[in-house]
Design a protein around this motif. Structure first.
Motif, mmCIF file in Angstrom:
data_model
loop_
_atom_site.group_PDB
_atom_site.id
_atom_site.type_symbol
_atom_site.label_atom_id
_atom_site.label_comp_id
_atom_site.label_asym_id
_atom_site.label_seq_id
_atom_site.Cartn_x
_atom_site.Cartn_y
_atom_site.Cartn_z
ATOM 1 N N ARG A 1 5.254 4.686 -3.900
ATOM 2 C CA ARG A 1 3.849 4.782 -3.500
ATOM 3 C C ARG A 1 3.617 4.051 -2.180
ATOM 4 N NH1 ARG A 1 1.342 7.603 -3.577
ATOM 5 N NH2 ARG A 1 -0.744 6.939 -4.211
ATOM 6 N N GLY A 2 4.302 2.913 -1.998
ATOM 7 C CA GLY A 2 4.133 2.178 -0.758
ATOM 8 C C GLY A 2 4.649 2.932 0.448
ATOM 9 N N VAL A 3 5.847 3.512 0.336
ATOM 10 C CA VAL A 3 6.426 4.262 1.451
ATOM 11 C C VAL A 3 5.585 5.501 1.753
ATOM 12 C CG1 VAL A 3 8.407 5.680 2.137
ATOM 13 C CG2 VAL A 3 8.771 3.410 1.163
ATOM 14 N N ASP A 4 5.150 6.189 0.712
ATOM 15 C CA ASP A 4 4.332 7.388 0.915
ATOM 16 C C ASP A 4 3.038 7.061 1.666
ATOM 17 O OD1 ASP A 4 3.647 10.272 0.275
ATOM 18 O OD2 ASP A 4 1.989 9.260 -0.749
ATOM 19 N N ALA A 5 2.359 6.003 1.242
ATOM 20 C CA ALA A 5 1.110 5.621 1.901
ATOM 21 C C ALA A 5 1.352 5.213 3.352
ATOM 22 C CB ALA A 5 0.436 4.482 1.132
ATOM 23 N N LEU A 6 2.439 4.487 3.590
ATOM 24 C CA LEU A 6 2.725 4.038 4.949
ATOM 25 C C LEU A 6 3.024 5.221 5.867
ATOM 26 C CD1 LEU A 6 3.083 1.443 6.693
ATOM 27 C CD2 LEU A 6 5.541 1.740 6.330
ATOM 28 N N LEU A 7 3.870 6.140 5.414
ATOM 29 C CA LEU A 7 4.245 7.279 6.257
ATOM 30 C C LEU A 7 3.056 8.196 6.520
ATOM 31 C CD1 LEU A 7 7.803 8.152 4.894
ATOM 32 C CD2 LEU A 7 7.164 6.727 6.847
ATOM 33 N N ARG A 8 2.184 8.352 5.527
ATOM 34 C CA ARG A 8 0.984 9.153 5.750
ATOM 35 C C ARG A 8 0.042 8.457 6.730
ATOM 36 N NH1 ARG A 8 -2.145 9.445 1.796
ATOM 37 N NH2 ARG A 8 -1.050 8.269 0.192
ATOM 38 N N GLY A 9 0.007 7.129 6.667
ATOM 39 C CA GLY A 9 -0.797 6.393 7.634
ATOM 40 C C GLY A 9 -0.262 6.537 9.043
ATOM 41 N N ILE A 10 1.061 6.539 9.178
ATOM 42 C CA ILE A 10 1.681 6.658 10.495
ATOM 43 C C ILE A 10 1.516 8.067 11.061
ATOM 44 C CG2 ILE A 10 3.904 6.659 11.704
ATOM 45 C CD1 ILE A 10 4.774 4.383 9.810
ATOM 46 N N SER A 11 1.774 9.082 10.245
ATOM 47 C CA SER A 11 1.800 10.463 10.749
ATOM 48 C C SER A 11 0.425 11.112 10.810
ATOM 49 C CB SER A 11 2.722 11.321 9.876
ATOM 50 O OG SER A 11 2.229 11.379 8.534
ATOM 51 N N ARG A 12 -0.476 10.721 9.866
ATOM 52 C CA ARG A 12 -1.763 11.425 9.802
ATOM 53 C C ARG A 12 -2.971 10.486 9.836
ATOM 54 N NH1 ARG A 12 -1.380 15.076 4.655
ATOM 55 N NH2 ARG A 12 0.223 13.602 3.975
ATOM 56 N N ASN A 13 -2.713 9.219 10.055
ATOM 57 C CA ASN A 13 -3.815 8.244 10.106
ATOM 58 C C ASN A 13 -4.692 8.323 8.858
ATOM 59 O OD1 ASN A 13 -5.183 6.130 11.357
ATOM 60 N ND2 ASN A 13 -6.687 7.502 12.278
ATOM 61 N N CYS A 14 -4.047 8.459 7.687
ATOM 62 C CA CYS A 14 -4.789 8.583 6.430
ATOM 63 C C CYS A 14 -5.459 7.251 6.079
ATOM 64 C CB CYS A 14 -3.848 9.002 5.308
ATOM 65 S SG CYS A 14 -3.251 10.697 5.466
ATOM 66 N N PRO A 15 -6.579 7.299 5.348
ATOM 67 C CA PRO A 15 -7.262 6.070 4.949
ATOM 68 C C PRO A 15 -6.430 5.264 3.964
ATOM 69 C CG PRO A 15 -8.240 7.972 3.868
ATOM 70 C CD PRO A 15 -7.281 8.513 4.884
ATOM 71 N N PRO A 16 -6.731 3.984 3.800
ATOM 72 C CA PRO A 16 -5.927 3.137 2.903
ATOM 73 C C PRO A 16 -6.071 3.549 1.442
ATOM 74 C CG PRO A 16 -7.888 1.965 3.642
ATOM 75 C CD PRO A 16 -7.827 3.227 4.441
ATOM 76 N N VAL A 17 -5.026 3.233 0.683
ATOM 77 C CA VAL A 17 -4.987 3.515 -0.747
ATOM 78 C C VAL A 17 -4.724 2.200 -1.475
ATOM 79 C CG1 VAL A 17 -3.839 4.807 -2.582
ATOM 80 C CG2 VAL A 17 -4.060 5.819 -0.299
ATOM 81 N N HIS A 18 -5.423 1.987 -2.601
ATOM 82 C CA HIS A 18 -5.212 0.780 -3.406
ATOM 83 C C HIS A 18 -5.054 1.218 -4.867
ATOM 84 C CE1 HIS A 18 -6.357 -1.662 0.047
ATOM 85 N NE2 HIS A 18 -7.356 -0.818 0.225
ATOM 86 N N GLU A 19 -3.895 0.917 -5.447
ATOM 87 C CA GLU A 19 -3.615 1.395 -6.797
ATOM 88 C C GLU A 19 -2.953 0.311 -7.635
ATOM 89 O OE1 GLU A 19 -1.241 4.897 -6.729
ATOM 90 O OE2 GLU A 19 -2.760 6.118 -5.719
ATOM 91 N N LEU A 20 -3.186 0.389 -8.950
ATOM 92 C CA LEU A 20 -2.456 -0.414 -9.926
ATOM 93 C C LEU A 20 -1.325 0.435 -10.486
ATOM 94 C CD1 LEU A 20 -5.381 -2.114 -11.901
ATOM 95 C CD2 LEU A 20 -3.868 -3.180 -10.213
ATOM 96 N N VAL A 21 -0.128 -0.130 -10.477
ATOM 97 C CA VAL A 21 1.051 0.566 -10.995
ATOM 98 C C VAL A 21 1.320 0.086 -12.421
ATOM 99 C CG1 VAL A 21 3.538 0.866 -10.675
ATOM 100 C CG2 VAL A 21 2.017 0.890 -8.692
ATOM 101 N N PRO A 22 1.577 0.987 -13.368
ATOM 102 C CA PRO A 22 1.744 0.580 -14.771
ATOM 103 C C PRO A 22 2.890 -0.416 -14.964
ATOM 104 C CG PRO A 22 1.485 2.963 -14.598
ATOM 105 C CD PRO A 22 1.645 2.448 -13.194
#
Length: 340
Positions: free
Chosen positions: A301-322
């Protein structure tokens, strides 16, 4: 001989000479010929190592690890590197002391190395609140939540530490333990350990289990030697504890060694629970009861959010992982507990 000398001797500007040396197409043949003639005449050798480092720095993702002895982070780093490698991304890993200012280090890194993005493993929210604003590249914080900070370039993924700690206390109370010690961490409200302490307090209050923070808690750093020493302090202060909840598996393993050296058997004389679910805990004697954090999902989830932020300037995501409470062999039932 430097590039400035080549520029002076050839009669061209430093930028033009740089474009020639880097084989840019937007240079005329005559300019290229004259600059290269000076380069050959002077025997000038471009610093390819510095060039490579600069290119690598500006295209790398920085992974900043807070703490050098946290085995959970070692597992996370390995998973992060594999995921980034699969995505054709380079990762540069930096290890800091547990008490270092990771945000100040990241800011310096941005100025000197210009990473495309940053992944923080562990972090003090007070430091982020005070110093993160100048950092503009996409970032991800793992194992702590940055949701309340509201930075538009900072995502976070973490375990519900409070709920996990409550489950630990419920397990121990269900096995008859009413005098439980808490070992390790930093009790600052911006630290991960604080949420685990809060979970313990909430569960003890709900289950009517006595819990005196000043007496039954002993902070320490995330290391076996520190946990070993802290366990001895905790037991000397409250010798009638029947269980210890360590806020990391590394600390739990240090505690078990200390208890053995003090003549206390685990779990016959005193139960021990850890937190993280590192592999080592499943090969200890006894096998450790622990809260297992899902490091694979945290990394993915961390890598996915980071790469989407880099490539598409996506907004931040905050999640609880089980998480999962794994019952090993380090907890035993007791019939009655003497007063502490």
């Amino acid at each position: 001989m430097t590039i400035k000398d080549i520029a002076r001797l050839s009669g061209y500007g430093v930028a033009t000479v740089s474009r020639v040396l880097n084989d840019h197409p937007d240079v005329s043949n005559e300019t290229r010929r004259r600059v290269l003639a000076v380069v050959e005449e002077q025997g000038f050798q471009p610093n390819n190592n510095a060039k490579h480092l600069k290119q690598q720095a500006s295209s790398s993702i920085a992974v900043i690890v807070k703490g050098t002895q946290n085995m959970l982070f070692a597992d996370l780093v390995e998973r992060l590197q594999a995921l980034l490698r699969d995505a054709d991304q380079d990762a540069a890993v930096y290890y800091l002391d547990e008490d270092a200012n990771e945000v100040a280090f990241a800011l310096q890194l941005c100025r000197e190395r210009r990473p495309m993005g940053i992944i923080f493993l562990g972090g003090d929210l007070e430091l982020f609140e005070a110093g993160f604003a100048p950092i503009t590249v996409p970032c991800v914080l793992l194992t702590n939540t940055a949701q309340e900070l509201n930075f538009q370039n900072l995502s976070s993924f973490t375990t519900d530490d409070g709920a996990a700690a409550e489950q630990v206390i419920e397990l121990l109370a269900g096995q008859g333990h009413r005098h439980i010690g808490l070992l390790g961490g930093n009790w600052s409200c911006s630290q991960i350990s604080f949420r685990r302490l809060e979970g313990c307090q909430n569960a003890c209050l709900r289950l009517d289990v006595p819990f005196d923070v000043g007496r039954q808690c002993e902070p320490c750093r995330y290391s076996m030697p520190e946990a070993y020493a802290a366990t001895r302090v905790l037991l000397e202060r409250c010798p009638d504890l029947t269980a210890i909840f360590a806020v990391s598996d590394v600390m739990a393993l240090g505690a078990i060694r200390a208890l053995s050296d003090m003549g206390r058997r685990v779990p016959e004389d005193i139960s021990v629970v850890g937190y993280d679910g590192i592999v080592t805990g499943q090969y200890s004697l006894p096998r450790l009861t622990t809260v297992r954090q899902d490091t694979q999902q945290l990394a993915e989830r961390g890598v996915d959010a980071l790469l989407r932020g880099i490539s598409r300037n996506c907004p931040p995501v905050h999640e609880l992982v089980p998480f999962q409470l794994i019952e090993g062999e380090s907890v035993a039932r007791i019939e009655e507990s003497p007063p502490c």
